[in-house]
Design an enzyme around this catalytic site. Structure first.
Site, PDB file in Angstrom:
ATOM      1  N   CYS A  23       0.931  -1.282  -0.149  1.00  0.00           N
ATOM      2  CA  CYS A  23      -0.122  -0.026   0.114  1.00  0.00           C
ATOM      3  C   CYS A  23       0.986   1.545   0.018  1.00  0.00           C
ATOM      4  O   CYS A  23       0.506   2.088   0.223  1.00  0.00           O
ATOM      5  CB  CYS A  23      -0.872  -0.228   1.202  1.00  0.00           C
ATOM      6  SG  CYS A  23      -2.266  -1.246   1.009  1.00  0.00           S
ATOM      7  N   HIS A  71     -12.516  10.493  -8.245  1.00  0.00           N
ATOM      8  CA  HIS A  71     -11.333  10.294  -9.103  1.00  0.00           C
ATOM      9  C   HIS A  71     -10.319  11.149  -9.166  1.00  0.00           C
ATOM     10  O   HIS A  71     -10.069  12.238 -10.043  1.00  0.00           O
ATOM     11  CB  HIS A  71     -11.559  10.480 -10.580  1.00  0.00           C
ATOM     12  CG  HIS A  71     -12.314   9.184 -10.789  1.00  0.00           C
ATOM     13  ND1 HIS A  71     -14.057   9.411 -10.689  1.00  0.00           N
ATOM     14  CD2 HIS A  71     -12.613   8.689 -12.301  1.00  0.00           C
ATOM     15  CE1 HIS A  71     -14.823   7.495 -11.347  1.00  0.00           C
ATOM     16  NE2 HIS A  71     -13.952   7.895 -12.244  1.00  0.00           N
ATOM     17  N   GLU A 130     -13.492   0.467   1.813  1.00  0.00           N
ATOM     18  CA  GLU A 130     -12.187   0.456   0.755  1.00  0.00           C
ATOM     19  C   GLU A 130     -12.612  -0.928  -0.050  1.00  0.00           C
ATOM     20  O   GLU A 130     -11.798  -0.295  -1.235  1.00  0.00           O
ATOM     21  CB  GLU A 130     -11.104   0.474   2.071  1.00  0.00           C
ATOM     22  CG  GLU A 130      -9.452   1.057   1.120  1.00  0.00           C
ATOM     23  CD  GLU A 130      -8.453   1.484   1.382  1.00  0.00           C
ATOM     24  OE1 GLU A 130      -8.165   2.319   1.950  1.00  0.00           O
ATOM     25  OE2 GLU A 130      -8.185  -0.118   2.150  1.00  0.00           O
TER      26      GLU A 130
END
Ligand SMILES: Nc1nc2c(c(=O)[nH]1)N=C([C@H](O)[C@H](O)COP(=O)(O)OP(=O)(O)OP(=O)(O)O)CN2
Ligand SMILES: [Zn+2]
Length: 140
Positions: A23, A71, A130
């Site tokens: 991550c 986005h 998530e």
């Protein structure tokens, strides 16, 4: 007291600077966001029998969260490495959005809770997925 909730979805890119696994790399998620508010029923007018019109709830979340985060590259403004990526994207006219903490599900959920509280929404709980298998719930 009644609780009502509405669910939203948004896509974003992020990285967790300093993470000890995959991550730390730039990657993305499609989040599911559930916003729960609490209150009593309106007793008169067009909104009688409602805590809040779901349409009004949708408009507030769109303006204050989705329009900014969807986005976008969402980054931690305290991380030099993440700011470097954001600066490059900004120079390419690509959408970015800074929050003052790491972009973990936990801190994103708290950020969303605090932001919606600050604009007067009686938020009782934020649930932020998530991935399809991981979510964080924040309430107070
Ligand atoms: N407590 C937290 N742990 C992790 C967070 C977080 O926000 N809070 N975030 C990450 C990473 O963002 C990572 O993208 C998600 O990790 P992971 O669940 O391992 O992702 P997968 O795509 O492998 O999910 P699966 O649904 O299991 O396929 C890491 N940890
Ligand atoms: Zn991630």
């Amino acid at each position: 007291m009644f609780k009502i909730a509405k669910e939203f979805s948004f896509d974003m890119a992020h990285m967790l600077d300093g993470h000890d696994g995959k991550c730390q790399n730039l990657h993305g998620h499609t989040y599911t966001l559930q916003v729960e508010i609490g209150g009593e029923l309106r007793t008169s007018g067009a909104k009688s029998g409602m805590v809040m019109d779901y349409s009004d709830l949708k408009a507030i979340v769109k303006t204050h969260i989705l329009d900014k985060m969807d986005h976008a590259f969402i980054y931690d403004s305290t991380s030099e490495r993440e700011c470097q990526v954001a600066n490059l994207l900004n120079s390419l006219n690509s959408k970015t959005f800074a929050i003052p903490t790491r972009t973990t599900a936990e801190q994103m959920a708290k950020y969303i809770f605090d932001t919606l509280c600050d604009v007067g929404l009686p938020v009782s709980l934020i649930r932020l997925w998530e991935t399809p298998t991981s979510y964080c719930e924040y309430s107070r």
